[in-house]
Design a protein around this motif. Structure first.
Motif, PDB file in Angstrom:
ATOM      1  N   SER A  65       0.834  -1.204   0.000  1.00  0.00           N
ATOM      2  CA  SER A  65       0.000   0.000   0.000  1.00  0.00           C
ATOM      3  C   SER A  65       0.871   1.257   0.000  1.00  0.00           C
ATOM      4  O   SER A  65       0.536   2.252  -0.629  1.00  0.00           O
ATOM      5  CB  SER A  65      -0.950  -0.006   1.210  1.00  0.00           C
ATOM      6  OG  SER A  65      -0.184   0.030   2.397  1.00  0.00           O
ATOM      7  N   ASP A  66       2.032   1.197   0.671  1.00  0.00           N
ATOM      8  CA  ASP A  66       2.883   2.385   0.760  1.00  0.00           C
ATOM      9  C   ASP A  66       3.674   2.644  -0.531  1.00  0.00           C
ATOM     10  O   ASP A  66       3.931   3.789  -0.870  1.00  0.00           O
ATOM     11  CB  ASP A  66       3.883   2.247   1.919  1.00  0.00           C
ATOM     12  CG  ASP A  66       3.174   2.321   3.257  1.00  0.00           C
ATOM     13  OD1 ASP A  66       1.962   2.604   3.252  1.00  0.00           O
ATOM     14  OD2 ASP A  66       3.823   2.077   4.282  1.00  0.00           O
ATOM     15  N   TYR A  67       4.094   1.591  -1.178  1.00  0.00           N
ATOM     16  CA  TYR A  67       5.068   1.768  -2.269  1.00  0.00           C
ATOM     17  C   TYR A  67       4.599   1.288  -3.638  1.00  0.00           C
ATOM     18  O   TYR A  67       5.406   1.050  -4.521  1.00  0.00           O
ATOM     19  CB  TYR A  67       6.387   1.070  -1.903  1.00  0.00           C
ATOM     20  CG  TYR A  67       6.951   1.544  -0.587  1.00  0.00           C
ATOM     21  CD1 TYR A  67       7.372   2.872  -0.435  1.00  0.00           C
ATOM     22  CD2 TYR A  67       7.063   0.685   0.499  1.00  0.00           C
ATOM     23  CE1 TYR A  67       7.872   3.326   0.778  1.00  0.00           C
ATOM     24  CE2 TYR A  67       7.574   1.122   1.710  1.00  0.00           C
ATOM     25  CZ  TYR A  67       7.979   2.439   1.853  1.00  0.00           C
ATOM     26  OH  TYR A  67       8.460   2.894   3.031  1.00  0.00           O
ATOM     27  N   SER A  68       3.301   1.124  -3.811  1.00  0.00           N
ATOM     28  CA  SER A  68       2.819   0.611  -5.109  1.00  0.00           C
ATOM     29  C   SER A  68       3.202   1.569  -6.236  1.00  0.00           C
ATOM     30  O   SER A  68       3.474   1.157  -7.368  1.00  0.00           O
ATOM     31  CB  SER A  68       1.306   0.399  -5.070  1.00  0.00           C
ATOM     32  OG  SER A  68       0.675   1.631  -4.835  1.00  0.00           O
ATOM     33  N   GLU A  69       3.252   2.881  -5.901  1.00  0.00           N
ATOM     34  CA  GLU A  69       3.609   3.862  -6.921  1.00  0.00           C
ATOM     35  C   GLU A  69       5.016   3.593  -7.454  1.00  0.00           C
ATOM     36  O   GLU A  69       5.247   3.519  -8.673  1.00  0.00           O
ATOM     37  CB  GLU A  69       3.517   5.256  -6.309  1.00  0.00           C
ATOM     38  CG  GLU A  69       3.680   6.369  -7.313  1.00  0.00           C
ATOM     39  CD  GLU A  69       3.913   7.702  -6.600  1.00  0.00           C
ATOM     40  OE1 GLU A  69       3.465   7.852  -5.450  1.00  0.00           O
ATOM     41  OE2 GLU A  69       4.563   8.571  -7.206  1.00  0.00           O
ATOM     42  N   GLN A  70       5.980   3.434  -6.522  1.00  0.00           N
ATOM     43  CA  GLN A  70       7.361   3.163  -6.927  1.00  0.00           C
ATOM     44  C   GLN A  70       7.470   1.828  -7.667  1.00  0.00           C
ATOM     45  O   GLN A  70       8.275   1.669  -8.567  1.00  0.00           O
ATOM     46  CB  GLN A  70       8.282   3.141  -5.703  1.00  0.00           C
ATOM     47  CG  GLN A  70       8.612   4.508  -5.150  1.00  0.00           C
ATOM     48  CD  GLN A  70       7.617   4.936  -4.084  1.00  0.00           C
ATOM     49  OE1 GLN A  70       6.468   4.478  -4.063  1.00  0.00           O
ATOM     50  NE2 GLN A  70       8.049   5.827  -3.190  1.00  0.00           N
ATOM     51  N   PHE A  71       6.619   0.900  -7.243  1.00  0.00           N
ATOM     52  CA  PHE A  71       6.617  -0.418  -7.876  1.00  0.00           C
ATOM     53  C   PHE A  71       6.262  -0.301  -9.348  1.00  0.00           C
ATOM     54  O   PHE A  71       6.981  -0.761 -10.229  1.00  0.00           O
ATOM     55  CB  PHE A  71       5.576  -1.305  -7.174  1.00  0.00           C
ATOM     56  CG  PHE A  71       6.106  -2.644  -6.844  1.00  0.00           C
ATOM     57  CD1 PHE A  71       6.330  -3.020  -5.534  1.00  0.00           C
ATOM     58  CD2 PHE A  71       6.398  -3.547  -7.855  1.00  0.00           C
ATOM     59  CE1 PHE A  71       6.848  -4.259  -5.242  1.00  0.00           C
ATOM     60  CE2 PHE A  71       6.912  -4.781  -7.563  1.00  0.00           C
ATOM     61  CZ  PHE A  71       7.136  -5.142  -6.249  1.00  0.00           C
ATOM     62  N   LEU A  72       5.140   0.346  -9.600  1.00  0.00           N
ATOM     63  CA  LEU A  72       4.679   0.500 -10.979  1.00  0.00           C
ATOM     64  C   LEU A  72       5.668   1.325 -11.781  1.00  0.00           C
ATOM     65  O   LEU A  72       5.941   1.046 -12.951  1.00  0.00           O
ATOM     66  CB  LEU A  72       3.297   1.160 -11.000  1.00  0.00           C
ATOM     67  CG  LEU A  72       2.179   0.277 -10.444  1.00  0.00           C
ATOM     68  CD1 LEU A  72       0.862   1.035 -10.394  1.00  0.00           C
ATOM     69  CD2 LEU A  72       2.026  -0.982 -11.291  1.00  0.00           C
TER      70      LEU A  72
END
Lengths: 286, 375
Positions: A65-72
Motif C-alpha cells: 500500500s505504501d510503495y505501489s507507486e514506486q513499484f509501478l
C-alpha cells in the motif's frame, strides 16, 4: 560391465556438480531463505533488540500500500528502457552480424568497451552530459524541443536514458549471437521465394533471432527493474524506483519491510518472465 | 514451349575484385530442357547459377528469359526458383509452411490443396506437420524441390542438389529428379561437379572451366568427341598421345604417332599446327598378345608391356608402358571370352579408327585430370 560404467558416469556428474552446488547453496539458497523468513518478522523489532518471528504478512500489506507507486514506476521505467534497448540494439546487432565485414570484431569490442569503466563512473558521467548547462540541453532548447526552463537531469527521461545506456550491451550481445548463427542462405532462400527484403526479415530473420531477443529483453528488464543507481544519480525524489525504496528501508533498519519488498519484486518478475517466455514460445525454436 | 521461354546469357561476366569468376559467357538453355553446368570447384558454375537467380549481379552482359530482360531484376521478382545446396529449409517452419512460403508471398488461393498435392508428388504426404530437422537428408532434399517447384517457375535452378546425399540415395534421386523434370516440363539448370550425375540426367551438358564454357552438347557427343583436353579428361578418362598430322586418306586423316601410322576421322581435325594430341578412351582399346593379327583397318600400337593389372569385377584395368615411355590405360570388359594378361606381358593395342579423336597440341594434356577433388 556397462552397468558399472554407467553408474560411474553418473557419479562423475554429481562430483562435477558439487563445487557449484555448494557455492549456490551457501550464497544463494541460504540468503534467499533468510530473506523470505525476514519478510515475515515482526516489524516492531530492530537489529539491536532482536526480532520476533511472528509469521505475519502485514509487512507485505503495508509495503504494497505504501510503495505501489514506486513499484509501478520501476516496471514502467524498466519496460521503457528495454523497449528503447530493442529499438537501438536490434539494428546494431543486425549490422554487426550481417554488414560489418572485417569491422565486426572491432564493433563487438566497442559494444563491450564500457564495461572497462565502473558502472558508477559511467552513470555519473551522464550527469555531466544531461546537465542543465550541458550541450544536450542547449541544443534541445535551441531546437525548441525543450522549453526555456526545461531540463533533462532529475527527470524520468534521464533515469530511463541511464538505464538504457547501462543495459544496452546485455541486449546487443545475445541478439548478435543469435543473428550471427542464421545461415545467410536462408535469407537468400526467402528472397528466391518472392519475399521482399522486409518480408524476409519478418518471416525468416526475426523469428530465427527470437531466442536472442528473448534473452536480451530478460537480461535488460530484470536488472533494470531492480536498479536504483540510475534513479539515485540521474533522478529526483519523484522518480524513485523500488530499488531506492529497498535501499532506504534497509539503511533505516526496517529489515522486515525491505525483505518483503524484495520478495514481492522477485515474485512479480518471475511471473512476468514466465508469462513472457511462454508467450514468445522460444522453447519451440531450434 | 519453343524459344519463347529460352534462358539466354549474353556476354555475362562476374568479377570479384581482380578475380574473374565468369568470363564473357554466352549460353542458351532451351525451354523445357534439363541442362547441366558441369565443372570442378571454382570454375564459375555456381556464380553463373546465382546470377540467373538474381543473388549476384553480373559485372557485365545480359540475362534474358524469353522476351524479358531479367539482368537487373531483384531475385524476388524473377520467375525463377532455386534448390539450394544443403537445401536452406526454414528451420522454424513446418514442412508444409516451407512449401507454402512462395505461394503465400504471391497471394495465391487454395495454398493448402496445392501444398498437399506437391508433398504427395515428392512422396512426403504425411510429413507436412514435421520440422525440417526431423527429416532425413533425402527427405529434406525433396522438400527443397517441392518448395521451389510449387511456384511453377519458368526456370528451376539446382545447386549441387545431391551433394549431401550418400551414393545410393544419390543414384535414386537422380532418377527421381529426371522423372519429375519430364513430368513438369520446366527448364532445369543443374550445377554439379559430378560428371556421372550430369551425364545421366541432363539433355545438354556445358562443361565449365576457369570461368568459360569449354564445350557444350549432348552427353554422348561430349564423351565421344571432346573438343579440348580438359573435357577429354574431366568427362571419363582419356589416353592422349603426341602425334603429327599426315595426309588425308578418304574420309580419314593419317597421324604419325612415334613412328606408327594411325587413322583418325577427318571430320574433327583441330586448327593450328601439324602437332596434335591423339585421343582414345581406355574402354575402346582391346589388348592382344604381341604380333597377333588385328582386324583389317584397325589402329594398332605394338610392343607395349603391361605394368599394372587391376581386376574390378566388371572389367580389368591395365596400365601398358609403350616403347616411348608413356603409360596408357586400357579397360577390358570381363566377358570371360579370353584370359587376362599379367604384369610383364608384351601386348599390342587395337582399336577402331572411328573412336580416335584429335585435339590441338597446344593444350595441357593433364588439364582436368584431378576430377576426384570434391568441392
Amino acid at each position: 560391465m556397462s552397468d558399472t560404467e554407467e553408474r560411474r558416469g553418473g557419479l562423475v556428474g554429481y562430483v562435477l556438480l558439487l563445487p557449484a552446488g555448494a557455492w549456490l547453496t551457501l550464497f544463494f539458497v541460504v540468503p534467499l531463505v533468510t530473506l523470505v523468513s525476514t519478510s515475515f518478522y515482526d516489524p516492531a523489532g530492530s537489529l539491536e533488540l532482536g526480532y520476533r518471528v511472528t509469521g505475519q504478512v502485514t509487512n507485505y500489506a503495508s509495503v504494497l500500500s505504501d510503495y505501489s507507486e514506486q513499484f509501478l514506476r520501476s516496471l514502467g521505467y524498466a519496460a521503457t528502457a528495454t523497449l528503447v534497448c530493442v529499438l537501438l540494439g536490434y539494428p546494431l546487432a543486425y549490422a554487426i552480424a550481417f554488414k560489418a565485414g572485417r569491422w565486426r570484431n572491432l564493433m563487438l569490442v566497442a559494444v563491450i568497451a564500457p564495461f572497462f569503466t565502473s558502472f558508477l563512473i559511467r552513470t555519473l558521467s551522464w550527469q555531466l552530459i544531461l546537465a542543465d548547462q550541458g550541450w544536450v540541453v542547449d541544443t534541445l532548447q535551441f531546437l525548441h524541443l525543450l522549453g526555456e526552463d526545461g531540463r533533462l537531469l532529475a527527470t524520468p527521461v534521464a533515469v530511463v536514458t541511464g538505464i538504457t545506456y547501462n543495459f544496452l550491451p546485455f541486449m546487443v550481445l545475445p541478439l548478435y549471437a543469435s543473428l550471427e548463427k542464421i545461415d545467410p542462405r536462408l535469407i537468400e532462400a526467402g528472397s528466391d521465394l518472392y519475399a521482399s527484403p522486409f518480408t524476409t526479415f519478418r518471416t525468416v530473420t526475426l523469428p530465427l533471432s527470437l531466442p536472442g531477443l528473448v534473452a536480451g529483453t530478460l537480461l535488460t528488464f530484470i536488472p533494470a527493474a531492480g536498479d536504483y543507481i540510475n534513479a539515485q544519480l540521474l533522478g529526483n525524489t519523484r522518480t524513485q524506483m523500488i530499488g531506492n525504496v529497498i535501499q532506504k528501508l534497509f539503511d533505516g533498519g526496517s529489515y522486515p519491510e525491505a525483505a518483503a519488498l524484495s520478495v514481492t519484486l522477485m515474485a512479480v518478475i518471475v511471473v512476468l518472465v514466465l508469462a513472457y517466455v511462454r508467450r514468445a514460445g522460444t522453447e519451440d525454436l531450434v | 514451349m519453343g524459344s519463347a521461354n529460352d534462358l539466354v546469357l549474353t556476354g555475362v561476366s562476374k568479377r570479384f575484385g581482380s578475380f574473374v569468376a565468369v568470363d564473357d559467357l554466352d549460353l542458351t538453355v532451351p525451354a523445357g530442357s534439363f541442362f547441366a553446368l558441369l565443372g570442378p570447384s571454382g570454375c564459375g558454375k555456381t556464380t553463373t547459377l546465382r546470377m540467373i537467380a538474381g543473388l549476384e549481379t553480373p559485372t557485365g552482359g545480359r540475362i534474358t528469359l524469353g522476351a524479358d530482360d531479367i539482368t537487373a531484376l531483384k531475385p524476388y521478382r524473377r520467375p525463377v526458383n532455386t534448390v539450394f545446396q544443403s537445401y536452406a529449409l526454414f528451420p522454424h517452419m513446418t514442412i508444409a509452411e516451407n512449401v507454402a512460403f512462395g505461394l503465400r508471398r504471391s497471394g495465391t488461393r487454395d495454398v493448402k490443396d496445392q501444398v498437399a498435392a506437391m508433398l504427395e508428388m515428392v512422396e512426403l504426404g504425411d510429413y507436412g506437420r514435421r520440422k525440417p530437422a526431423q527429416l532425413s537428408g533425402g527427405q529434406q532434399q525433396r522438400v527443397a524441390l517441392a518448395r521451389a517447384l510449387i511456384n511453377r517457375p519458368r526456370v528451376l535452378l539446382l545447386d549441387e542438389p545431391l551433394g549431401a546425399l550418400d551414393l545410393k540415395l544419390r543414384r535414386q534421386m537422380q532418377i527421381e529428379l529426371k522423372q519429375i523434370q519430364t513430368e513438369v516440363e520446366t527448364t532445369f539448370v543443374h550445377v554439379t561437379h559430378d560428371q556421372e550425375e550430369a551425364m545421366t540426367m541432363a539433355d545438354t551438358v556445358a562443361v565449365m572451366n576457369a570461368g568459360v564454357i569449354e564445350q557444350m552438347g549432348r552427353p554422348e557427343d561430349l564423351y565421344e568427341h571432346p573438343s579440348t583436353t580438359f573435357v577429354a579428361n574431366f568427362l571419363g578418362q582419356s589416353n592422349l598421345i603426341r602425334g603429327e598430322l599426315g595426309g588425308a586418306e578418304q574420309a580419314d586423316v593419317v597421324v604419325d604417332v612415334h613412328g606408327t601410322r594411325l587413322l583418325a576421322p577427318g571430320a574433327q581435325v583441330p586448327d593450328g599446327g601439324r602437332e596434335v594430341w591423339v585421343g582414345i578412351r581406355p574402354e575402346k582399346v582391346t589388348l592382344a598378345a604381341a604380333g597377333a593379327g588385328a582386324l583389317r583397318g584397325a589402329n594398332v600400337l605394338e610392343s607395349g608391356v603391361v605394368t599394372d593389372a587391376s581386376f574390378t569385377g566388371v572389367s580389368t584395368q591395365y596400365l601398358v608402358r609403350m616403347p616411348w615411355g608413356q603409360e596408357l590405360m586400357v579397360f577390358e570388359q570381363n566377358t570371360g571370352q579370353h584370359k587376362g594378361f599379367v604384369v610383364g606381358d608384351t601386348v599390342d593395342l587395337h582399336w577402331v579408327p572411328d573412336h580416335t579423336f584429335l585435339l590441338d597440341a597446344g593444350q595441357d594434356s593433364a588439364a582436368g585430370v584431378e576430377r576426384e577433388t570434391v568441392p
